[in-house]
Scaffold this active site. Structure first.
Site, PDB file in Angstrom:
ATOM      1  N   GLY A 248       0.844  -1.255  -0.061  1.00 52.29           N
ATOM      2  CA  GLY A 248      -0.074  -0.021  -0.064  1.00 52.29           C
ATOM      3  C   GLY A 248       0.958   1.243  -0.042  1.00 52.29           C
ATOM      4  O   GLY A 248       2.047   1.309   0.474  1.00 52.29           O
ATOM      5  N   GLY A 250       0.258   5.901   0.293  1.00 57.67           N
ATOM      6  CA  GLY A 250      -0.429   7.037   0.760  1.00 57.67           C
ATOM      7  C   GLY A 250       0.522   8.289   0.822  1.00 57.67           C
ATOM      8  O   GLY A 250       1.540   8.131   0.510  1.00 57.67           O
ATOM      9  N   GLY A 251      -0.228   9.325   1.175  1.00 56.91           N
ATOM     10  CA  GLY A 251       0.707  10.364   1.560  1.00 56.91           C
ATOM     11  C   GLY A 251       1.774  10.359   2.421  1.00 56.91           C
ATOM     12  O   GLY A 251       2.571  11.232   2.735  1.00 56.91           O
ATOM     13  N   PHE A 252       1.237   9.590   3.605  1.00 54.79           N
ATOM     14  CA  PHE A 252       2.230   9.437   4.953  1.00 54.79           C
ATOM     15  C   PHE A 252       3.458   8.817   4.396  1.00 54.79           C
ATOM     16  O   PHE A 252       4.575   8.595   4.858  1.00 54.79           O
ATOM     17  CB  PHE A 252       1.579   8.555   5.703  1.00 54.79           C
ATOM     18  CG  PHE A 252       1.114   7.318   5.283  1.00 54.79           C
ATOM     19  CD1 PHE A 252       1.856   6.100   5.084  1.00 54.79           C
ATOM     20  CD2 PHE A 252      -0.358   6.994   4.921  1.00 54.79           C
ATOM     21  CE1 PHE A 252       1.479   4.820   4.872  1.00 54.79           C
ATOM     22  CE2 PHE A 252      -0.623   5.780   4.341  1.00 54.79           C
ATOM     23  CZ  PHE A 252      -0.115   4.789   4.281  1.00 54.79           C
ATOM     24  N   GLY A 253       3.369   7.921   3.385  1.00 54.37           N
ATOM     25  CA  GLY A 253       4.428   6.819   3.034  1.00 54.37           C
ATOM     26  C   GLY A 253       4.079   5.843   2.186  1.00 54.37           C
ATOM     27  O   GLY A 253       3.092   5.656   1.484  1.00 54.37           O
ATOM     28  N   VAL A 255       3.578   1.236   2.831  1.00 55.94           N
ATOM     29  CA  VAL A 255       3.177   0.067   3.681  1.00 55.94           C
ATOM     30  C   VAL A 255       3.791  -1.254   3.087  1.00 55.94           C
ATOM     31  O   VAL A 255       3.409  -1.619   1.846  1.00 55.94           O
ATOM     32  CB  VAL A 255       1.747  -0.113   3.998  1.00 55.94           C
ATOM     33  CG1 VAL A 255       1.507  -1.382   4.762  1.00 55.94           C
ATOM     34  CG2 VAL A 255       1.108   1.167   4.446  1.00 55.94           C
ATOM     35  N   LYS A 269       4.147   0.145   8.041  1.00 54.86           N
ATOM     36  CA  LYS A 269       3.854   1.453   7.901  1.00 54.86           C
ATOM     37  C   LYS A 269       4.968   2.406   7.855  1.00 54.86           C
ATOM     38  O   LYS A 269       5.418   2.699   9.075  1.00 54.86           O
ATOM     39  CB  LYS A 269       2.583   2.107   8.152  1.00 54.86           C
ATOM     40  CG  LYS A 269       2.363   3.382   7.489  1.00 54.86           C
ATOM     41  CD  LYS A 269       0.854   3.871   7.800  1.00 54.86           C
ATOM     42  CE  LYS A 269       0.775   4.288   9.283  1.00 54.86           C
ATOM     43  NZ  LYS A 269      -0.441   4.996   9.498  1.00 54.86           N
ATOM     44  N   ASP A 365     -11.371  10.120  11.184  1.00 48.56           N
ATOM     45  CA  ASP A 365     -11.084   9.998   9.705  1.00 48.56           C
ATOM     46  C   ASP A 365     -11.699   8.568   9.560  1.00 48.56           C
ATOM     47  O   ASP A 365     -11.046   7.501   8.855  1.00 48.56           O
ATOM     48  CB  ASP A 365      -9.597  10.004   9.439  1.00 48.56           C
ATOM     49  CG  ASP A 365      -9.322   9.823   8.022  1.00 48.56           C
ATOM     50  OD1 ASP A 365     -10.294  10.368   7.173  1.00 48.56           O
ATOM     51  OD2 ASP A 365      -8.325   9.762   7.523  1.00 48.56           O
TER      52      ASP A 365
END
Length: 571
Positions: A248, A250-253, A255, A269, A365
């Site tokens: 996976g 996302g904006g966080f980094g 997975v 993550k 969220d």
């Protein structure tokens, strides 16, 4: 005195006319731009391009091939670039592009355009790329003058017109100075790269564990005061087999999939290095998950606190997330009963956060992408980076409403006052997705917020039209109506009108059959009777006749004021 009065009235009238004119321009600009782009689509028969609604808003759904200017000086976003390269355009160049007053970059390269080049007199135009077409007409003087003055980057290489003209705009080679400059720079860069590679090779040669040692230097000396395992960067490399398998992004980094020494599968993550310094989600998520323990909340195995690498290690969920199963392809579809079980699982997780934690925890969220599924399709609430703890006496007040577009509580968005009912609203959107299989924001043919779309369908007395077609009418009709009722209760505009998560859990438990014999699949007769009853109630409501209590209930459930979709804020 009378003359002064007339002058005052005339000035006031002119002010009103000016205000109306400005308002008209503000609201009509994009409509004009839409018309120009639709003329282009029709002229070139671009059926494959999905151009509907507003070309620039919402920003996440701007039209394919268009670039809009969202800078503060422009209150209304404007189209500044059109890229239709390699789009199969045939025939002459359409003049509609010239009417787009803010256009700066027009790329129509690598098509099959023929004929003359129109006199595009757009002062804002900085790049006009018509290369590799079949244009053979003359080059207009206005375009030539702007190109020669350095105001326009004109590109015509690969066209028949360049067989008669030899200039910089007809060649990939801009000028001799550029060629000489490249001839000097390239060898210097290559030599520099070789030197850097040699240095890196020597550093790596000093020890096979050099990479681990480098990262070991950045391990935080003071650990977090929480009772979960702390991993080093070297541990994470070993668990993930050198970060081999991505599951996976996302904006966080990113997975990664990993395997512990005992064989347990985990998800790691890892936050992007560029976001570590400003990461505000890492610490709240670690602190929250270290304190909560529930079968429907994701389990945090440990964390990595390194100035070069922040990471969280969770239990791995092999079935992905609910959003993927609801909307990705037709190979597999959840049954109605499976959907209800997942809804109940998620509701129980939120109920635990709201009622069993002291102080209560608001997730902030809740969405289908944050509901993970284990191998048995048990729903697990995840991603606590935006979670906040609060108590009833001191509700959390923030300067910005954080959440995800389509799931954001309108009352929270308007007041910035956080309560547990914020999660209830988001869960109501999740329930509607479970019923319909559709995203929270629909774009076809117009932009709709999912609750408003459902209200419109049900007001017409066609409840079966909102049900996910992949269910193939295999659902309990009474159960469906009850879940719709519950979902619409959850998305009431006022938080006080929404149920608590304890009430939601209680109502969902009643809907789940205890034995297979209790299942009652929808049939044409059952859905017809349900639709007839709703249509009857709706007509009585409009005419003012019938039972006040039932009409009022119906109005509150299905014909209440349609809420506007709040803009995205937070992550």
């Amino acid at each position: 005195m009378f003359t002064f009065f007339l002058i005052h009235i005339r000035a006031h009238t002119q002010h009103i006319q000016h205000s109306l004119f400005c308002s008209h321009l503000f609201h009509c600009f994009l409509g004009v731009a839409v018309n120009y782009m639709k003329e282009v689509k029709k002229h070139y028969n671009l059926a494959r391009i999905n151009w509907n609604g507003d070309p620039c808003s919402p920003r996440e759904y701007s039209w394919e091939g268009l670039t809009c200017d969202y800078s503060k000086r422009n209150q209304n976003p404007r189209i500044v670039a059109v890229d239709l390269s390699t789009s199969g355009l045939k025939g002459g160049l359409i003049i509609s592009f010239m009417n787009m007053a803010s256009l700066e970059n027009l790329d129509l390269s690598h098509n099959n355009l023929t004929g003359a080049i129109p006199d595009y007199q757009i002062k804002s135009l900085k790049v006009l790329d018509l290369s590799y077409n079949q244009l053979d007409g003359p080059i207009p003087n206005y375009i030539l003058q702007r190109s020669q003055a350095g105001l326009l980057d004109l590109r015509l290489e690969g066209n028949p017109v360049c067989s008669k003209v030899k200039d910089t705009y007809c060649s990939n080679k801009k000028n001799t100075k550029s060629t000489m400059l490249i001839a000097v720079i390239v060898p210097v860069v290559l030599v520099s790269l070789l030197v850097v590679m040699c240095i890196l090779w020597k550093l790596c040669w000093k020890g096979k564990s050099g990479d681990n040692e480098d990262y070991a230097m950045y391990e935080e000396e003071t650990p977090l005061h929480i009772d979960i395992k702390r991993f080093t960067y070297a541990d994470l490399k070993h668990i993930t087999n050198d970060f081999k398998q991505i599951v996976g992004k996302g904006g966080f980094g990113t997975v990664y999939h990993g395997t512990m020494e005992n064989g347990d599968e985990v998800a790691v993550k890892v936050l992007m290095e560029t976001s570590i310094a400003e990461s505000t989600d890492f610490l709240p998520e670690v602190q929250t998950l270290s304190k909560v323990h529930h079968k429907n909340l994701v389990t945090l195995q440990g964390y990595c606190q390194n100035t070069k690498c922040l990471a969280l290690v969770y239990d791995f969920m092999p079935r992905g997330n609910l959003q993927q199963l609801l909307r990705e392809g037709d190979d597999y579809s959840l049954t109605w009963e499976q959907r209800l079980h997942i809804a109940l699982d998620s509701a129980q997780g939120l109920e635990y956060l709201h009622e069993s934690c002291t102080p209560s925890i608001v997730h902030r969220d809740v969405k289908t992408a944050n509901i993970l599924l284990d191998k048995n399709l048990v729903g697990i609430i995840a991603d606590f980076g935006l979670s906040r703890a609060f108590n009833d006496a001191h509700t959390h007040i923030s300067t910005v409403a954080a959440g995800t577009l389509g799931y954001l509580d309108p009352e929270y968005h308007a007041t910035f006052q956080l309560t547990i009912k914020t999660d209830v609203y988001s869960f109501g959107i999740v329930l509607l997705e479970i019923i319909t299989g559709k995203p929270p924001v629909l774009m076809d043919p117009h932009t709709y917020h999912l609750p408003n779309w459902v209200r419109q369908k049900i007001a017409k007395g066609s409840i079966q039209d909102i049900v996910d077609k992949r269910l193939l009418d295999q659902y309990d009709a009474n159960s469906l109506q009850s879940v719709v009722d519950l979902a619409m209760n959850c998305v009431e505009s006022a938080a006080i009108d929404r149920p608590s998560m304890t009430e939601v859990v209680s109502r969902l438990k009643v809907l789940l059959p205890t034995t297979p014999s209790q299942k009652q699949y929808a049939s044409p007769s059952s859905t017809k009777s349900m639709n007839d009853e709703m249509r009857k109630q709706f007509q009585l409501l409009i005419s003012g006749e019938g039972n006040y209590e039932s009409s009022s209930s119906f109005q509150s459930r299905y014909t209440s004021r349609m809420t506007e979709l709040p803009p995205l804020s937070g992550r």
